[in-house]
Design a protein around this motif. Structure first.
Motif, mmCIF file in Angstrom:
data_model
loop_
_atom_site.group_PDB
_atom_site.id
_atom_site.type_symbol
_atom_site.label_atom_id
_atom_site.label_comp_id
_atom_site.label_asym_id
_atom_site.label_seq_id
_atom_site.Cartn_x
_atom_site.Cartn_y
_atom_site.Cartn_z
ATOM 1 N N GLY A 219 7.933 -54.269 35.687
ATOM 2 C CA GLY A 219 7.429 -53.935 37.018
ATOM 3 C C GLY A 219 5.921 -53.760 37.043
ATOM 4 N N ALA A 220 5.374 -53.106 36.011
ATOM 5 C CA ALA A 220 3.920 -52.906 35.941
ATOM 6 C C ALA A 220 3.192 -54.233 35.767
ATOM 7 C CB ALA A 220 3.591 -51.952 34.800
ATOM 8 N N ALA A 221 3.710 -55.081 34.868
ATOM 9 C CA ALA A 221 3.085 -56.389 34.667
ATOM 10 C C ALA A 221 3.155 -57.231 35.948
ATOM 11 C CB ALA A 221 3.770 -57.114 33.516
ATOM 12 N N GLY A 222 4.315 -57.159 36.605
ATOM 13 C CA GLY A 222 4.457 -57.892 37.851
ATOM 14 C C GLY A 222 3.520 -57.386 38.936
ATOM 15 N N ALA A 223 3.298 -56.068 38.966
ATOM 16 C CA ALA A 223 2.400 -55.489 39.962
ATOM 17 C C ALA A 223 0.966 -55.970 39.754
ATOM 18 C CB ALA A 223 2.459 -53.968 39.896
ATOM 19 N N VAL A 224 0.537 -56.042 38.494
ATOM 20 C CA VAL A 224 -0.810 -56.542 38.201
ATOM 21 C C VAL A 224 -0.941 -57.999 38.657
ATOM 22 C CG1 VAL A 224 -2.439 -57.104 36.365
ATOM 23 C CG2 VAL A 224 -1.181 -54.949 36.284
ATOM 24 N N ALA A 225 0.070 -58.800 38.336
ATOM 25 C CA ALA A 225 0.045 -60.206 38.758
ATOM 26 C C ALA A 225 0.057 -60.323 40.280
ATOM 27 C CB ALA A 225 1.237 -60.948 38.154
ATOM 28 N N ALA A 226 0.854 -59.459 40.936
ATOM 29 C CA ALA A 226 0.930 -59.502 42.398
ATOM 30 C C ALA A 226 -0.394 -59.101 43.039
ATOM 31 C CB ALA A 226 2.050 -58.582 42.886
ATOM 32 N N PHE A 227 -1.100 -58.185 42.406
ATOM 33 C CA PHE A 227 -2.386 -57.732 42.959
ATOM 34 C C PHE A 227 -3.382 -58.885 43.013
ATOM 35 C CE2 PHE A 227 -6.626 -55.943 42.775
ATOM 36 C CZ PHE A 227 -6.573 -54.926 43.710
ATOM 37 N N PHE A 228 -3.443 -59.670 41.935
ATOM 38 C CA PHE A 228 -4.445 -60.725 41.847
ATOM 39 C C PHE A 228 -3.961 -62.067 42.420
ATOM 40 C CE2 PHE A 228 -5.775 -57.768 38.471
ATOM 41 C CZ PHE A 228 -7.101 -57.566 38.851
ATOM 42 N N LEU A 229 -2.715 -62.400 42.179
ATOM 43 C CA LEU A 229 -2.204 -63.712 42.589
ATOM 44 C C LEU A 229 -1.302 -63.652 43.818
ATOM 45 C CD1 LEU A 229 -1.261 -65.148 39.065
ATOM 46 C CD2 LEU A 229 -3.363 -65.550 40.370
ATOM 47 N N GLY A 230 -0.774 -62.461 44.111
ATOM 48 C CA GLY A 230 0.218 -62.328 45.175
ATOM 49 C C GLY A 230 -0.218 -62.837 46.530
ATOM 50 N N PRO A 231 -1.417 -62.454 47.032
ATOM 51 C CA PRO A 231 -1.822 -62.924 48.368
ATOM 52 C C PRO A 231 -1.871 -64.442 48.476
ATOM 53 C CG PRO A 231 -3.174 -61.079 47.683
ATOM 54 C CD PRO A 231 -2.338 -61.450 46.484
ATOM 55 N N TRP A 232 -2.456 -65.090 47.475
ATOM 56 C CA TRP A 232 -2.515 -66.559 47.488
ATOM 57 C C TRP A 232 -1.113 -67.168 47.438
ATOM 58 C CZ3 TRP A 232 -0.907 -69.618 43.278
ATOM 59 C CH2 TRP A 232 -1.115 -70.986 43.444
ATOM 60 N N LEU A 233 -0.270 -66.650 46.536
ATOM 61 C CA LEU A 233 1.069 -67.207 46.367
ATOM 62 C C LEU A 233 1.919 -66.971 47.606
ATOM 63 C CD1 LEU A 233 2.969 -68.604 44.379
ATOM 64 C CD2 LEU A 233 3.652 -66.348 43.533
ATOM 65 N N PHE A 234 1.830 -65.770 48.187
ATOM 66 C CA PHE A 234 2.635 -65.450 49.370
ATOM 67 C C PHE A 234 2.288 -66.386 50.526
ATOM 68 C CE2 PHE A 234 3.407 -63.189 53.346
ATOM 69 C CZ PHE A 234 4.726 -62.776 53.190
ATOM 70 N N LEU A 235 0.991 -66.576 50.783
ATOM 71 C CA LEU A 235 0.585 -67.435 51.895
ATOM 72 C C LEU A 235 0.820 -68.909 51.603
ATOM 73 C CD1 LEU A 235 -2.672 -65.605 52.989
ATOM 74 C CD2 LEU A 235 -0.426 -65.538 54.090
ATOM 75 N N LEU A 236 0.902 -69.261 50.310
ATOM 76 C CA LEU A 236 1.249 -70.636 49.950
ATOM 77 C C LEU A 236 2.721 -70.911 50.252
ATOM 78 C CD1 LEU A 236 0.483 -73.334 48.516
ATOM 79 C CD2 LEU A 236 1.253 -72.263 46.378
#
Length: 433
Positions: A306-323
């Motif tokens: 969960g922690a690793a995923g949260a870090v990835a979501a912080f940096f990559l999440g906005p781009w990936l979500f809108l993609l």
């Protein structure tokens, strides 16, 4: 005692279950993508609410799977073929739940599925009625140690739904068409029964207890699954009821984007964990003398993921979500408010807290603490619901607080019971010495 020749879950079985869970995850992601791609913004939110109701009632009915797994497995080990046929339980649960869906629809349907209310309710009633058989047969496959068939039920349902939604989207996308496509995999068990002798065999499976006892056990299992459905698949319906946003409003569109974000942030942890719950229970059964120690290692792993995923979501999440979910014209601001690093990171780590509740639930079930298992889920659902309705915050911070606090309280309820159980075990050992 179980016989020594009882089959175990082999690497091949585990691989099949893992593939089925991957199919479920990909299917859920692409199903929401189809809705976001081919429907108007307000229709996306309505479809997601229909999706939530569908899997909410399916989640409640899925309680029959747990009890049928136990009942068929026990009958098999005891060589007892005199118990109740499991199809009787499936017919009872399916019929009652279908009637309940129709009877309660005046309370929720107009606010949840306003565009095609009557047809949507009919689809849901038919769906839950037939899904009871799907769930019972999936449980019978697990109880019979037919893990490949068990995986076919799970993975086949997901692939069927994906194919049906893709076909509807490409041929003539509409809100009602996608709703019907989402429901259609309830026919899978009928197709398998016609084509596969193994499925026809498990249809004839019997429980180890009478019909009355089987139904009491099933309804207790459904009580727990009801509370878990409120927290997971039914969460968007609760959110919609607490917000009371009119279709097409800014808040309504934000809610749709938020539901998509919760779903995509949960899936990588929750879908595989739920697929392997039966395996987890078996592992905890072997370590009932040290439940806290047995729980600690997988719990730490979940928090780490969960922690690793949260870090990835912080940096990559906005781009990936809108993609994956590009906003339609007029919905850009609503989607941007959800597609931010902090929000997606918080939702991702929150999924690990939910995973702790699921994992601790399997641990207390292994300790034969069924009432505590139910209590943990009920407390979690109650706290989450209360926060959604009464917390004086905006929709995004309110959702974050509710998704953390509710599961955390339920998890602590389970953890306290595990600690007490370990203490009682040590006391019995001391008395024996």
């Amino acid at each position: 005692m179980p016989s020594s020749d009882q089959p175990t879950v082999t690497k091949r079985d585990s691989a099949a279950i893992l593939v089925a869970s991957a199919c479920a995850a990909v299917s859920a992601l692409l199903a929401t993508w189809f809705a976001n791609r081919y429907l108007a913004p307000s229709e996306v939110t309505e479809f997601l609410l229909f999706w939530s109701v569908q899997f909410g009632v399916f989640g409640i009915v899925a309680g029959i799977q747990q009890e049928v797994t136990r009942a068929v497995g026990a009958a098999r080990l005891d060589r007892n073929s005199t118990g109740a046929p499991i199809v009787f339980a499936a017919a009872t649960v399916g019929g009652l739940c279908a009637l309940a869906t129709v009877a309660t629809s005046p309370l929720w349907a107009k606010a949840t599925v306003p565009s095609n209310t009557a047809i949507s309710v009919a689809l849901l009633a038919l769906g839950v009625g037939l899904y009871a058989f799907h769930s019972a047969l999936s449980g019978a496959a697990a109880g019979s140690q037919r893990w490949f068939l068990f995986s076919v039920f799970g993975g086949g349902e997901a692939l069927w739904r994906l194919a049906a939604m893709a076909a509807v989207s490409l041929i003539s996308a509409s809100l009602l068409g996608l709703e019907a496509a989402a429901i259609s995999p309830i026919l899978l068990w009928l197709v398998l029964a016609l084509l596969d002798p193994g499925t026809r065999t498990i249809i004839r499976s019997r429980a180890d207890v009478s019909y009355g006892r089987l139904m009491r056990n099933v309804f207790m299992a459904m009580g727990s699954s009801t509370a878990s459905a409120v927290l997971m698949t039914g969460f968007p319906v609760l959110l919609n009821a607490s917000e009371k946003a009119s279709p097409g409003s800014y808040t309504f569109v934000v809610m749709g984007a938020l539901i998509l974000a919760v779903s995509i942030c949960r899936s990588p942890i929750m879908i595989p964990l739920q697929a392997f719950q039966g395996v987890a229970i078996a592992a905890f059964l072997r370590q009932r003398h040290r439940p806290i120690a047995a729980f600690a290692r997988p719990a730490a792993a979940l928090l780490g993921v969960g922690a690793a995923g949260a870090v990835a979501a912080f940096f990559l999440g906005p781009w990936l979500f809108l993609l994956i979910y590009p906003p339609k014209t007029g919905a850009e601001s609503a989607y941007a408010s959800v597609a931010s690093g902090p929000v997606l990171a918080a939702l991702t780590f929150g999924s690990a807290i939910m995973a702790l509740l699921v994992l601790s639930g399997t641990a207390v079930l292994a300790l034969d603490l069924h009432r505590t298992y139910l209590a943990g889920w009920v407390v979690a659902a109650a706290v989450t619901t209360a926060l959604l309705f009464f917390l004086p915050l905006g929709i995004i911070p309110k959702v974050l607080v509710a998704l953390y606090c509710g599961p955390a309280v339920g998890f602590l309820t389970h953890l306290f019971a595990m600690k007490r159980s370990a203490g009682r075990f040590r006391a019995r050992v001391a008395e024996a010495i």
